[in-house]
Design an enzyme around this catalytic site. Structure first.
Site, mmCIF file in Angstrom:
data_model
loop_
_atom_site.group_PDB
_atom_site.id
_atom_site.type_symbol
_atom_site.label_atom_id
_atom_site.label_comp_id
_atom_site.label_asym_id
_atom_site.label_seq_id
_atom_site.Cartn_x
_atom_site.Cartn_y
_atom_site.Cartn_z
ATOM 1 N N HIS A 150 0.830 -1.208 0.000
ATOM 2 C CA HIS A 150 0.000 0.000 0.000
ATOM 3 C C HIS A 150 0.865 1.259 0.000
ATOM 4 O O HIS A 150 2.099 1.194 0.003
ATOM 5 C CB HIS A 150 -0.956 0.002 1.201
ATOM 6 C CG HIS A 150 -0.305 -0.033 2.556
ATOM 7 N ND1 HIS A 150 0.547 0.942 3.029
ATOM 8 C CD2 HIS A 150 -0.400 -0.945 3.562
ATOM 9 C CE1 HIS A 150 0.940 0.652 4.248
ATOM 10 N NE2 HIS A 150 0.393 -0.496 4.591
ATOM 11 N N CYS A 198 3.026 -4.595 6.718
ATOM 12 C CA CYS A 198 2.823 -4.520 5.267
ATOM 13 C C CYS A 198 4.068 -3.990 4.566
ATOM 14 O O CYS A 198 5.042 -3.603 5.215
ATOM 15 C CB CYS A 198 1.638 -3.612 4.959
ATOM 16 S SG CYS A 198 0.073 -4.170 5.695
#
Length: 244
Positions: free
Chosen positions: A155, A163
């Protein structure tokens, strides 16, 4: 310049409509005002960069991530008869959390390693982190190892709690490329996540590391792509990765 930009965007949208018509019934990624604006913004420069490498927007995509060097590679199938992929661009990973090694459980803040596959349903144009796609952790291997966790993404926003975070500019280009590939008929794209480039020499330097044996399994997939330049088919058998 504005006229050329409008022409490029129109051509891209026309191609997407044609692809959608030829793939009727196939799931398409969701859209948001943000994702549409981002794709329109980066399309002209992507079209020009792709043309220089004789690649096309909408061609199948393959992604490799390397933790240690904080790199994300976007490969695309070239217009050849053997199906080989060519490197389009390497994007710097803004940040990831944790250290070398796989994710094991909820709350360990580790970014995963392994072989993942992303379908249209895993694309998130409404992300709290600009734009994102879910890697699909835990996959079959992770589940066989009783690893837990969810919502492990690539992202934007350059912040991470497990992430792989890109800059907003970087995720916009990556998102546009994979969105076009999915709309162009690719049912899902593979994302291979490695601790580092798994050359014989690099792996040997970690021979006493806790995750050396796990990385040897990942090396099968790394070597297969290095040899053929086509994403290998990966299966899980008896709790181990197998290149088919």
């Amino acid at each position: 310049m504005k006229k050329r930009t409008a022409t490029l965007i129109a051509a891209f949208l026309t191609a997407l409509m044609a692809a959608s018509a030829s793939n009727a019934g196939a799931a398409a990624p969701k859209e948001s005002a943000r994702s549409k604006a981002a794709i329109a913004r980066v399309t002209p420069s992507l079209q020009q960069a792709l043309a220089k490498k004789k690649l096309g927007l909408g061609a199948p995509v393959f992604i490799r991530i390397f933790k240690e060097s904080k790199e994300l590679e976007v490969w695309m199938r070239a217009g050849n008869s053997d199906g080989r992929y060519a490197l389009f661009k390497t994007y710097p990973i803004c940040t990831y959390s944790g250290k070398l090694g796989p994710k094991l459980k909820v709350g360990d803040w580790q970014a995963p390693e392994g072989f993942y596959r992303v379908a249209a349903s895993q694309m998130n144009p409404y992300s709290n982190y600009h734009l994102s796609f879910d890697l699909g952790y835990p996959n079959a291997y992770d589940r066989a190892q009783q690893r837990t966790g969810s919502a492990l993404m690539v992202h934007g926003n350059c912040v991470s709690i497990g992430c792989y975070a890109m800059t907003d500019g970087g995720i916009e280009e990556i998102y546009a490329l994979v969105d076009a590939a999915l709309r162009g008929g690719q049912p899902a794209f593979d994302v291979h996540v490695f601790p580092f480039r798994l050359t014989d020499e690099a792996l040997a330097s970690y021979k006493t590391h806790r995750w050396h044996d796990f990385w040897k399994e990942l090396k099968q997939g790394y070597d297969a792509f290095e040899k053929t330049r086509t994403p290998p088919a990966i299966a899980v058998r008896n709790k181990h990765y197998v290149v088919q």
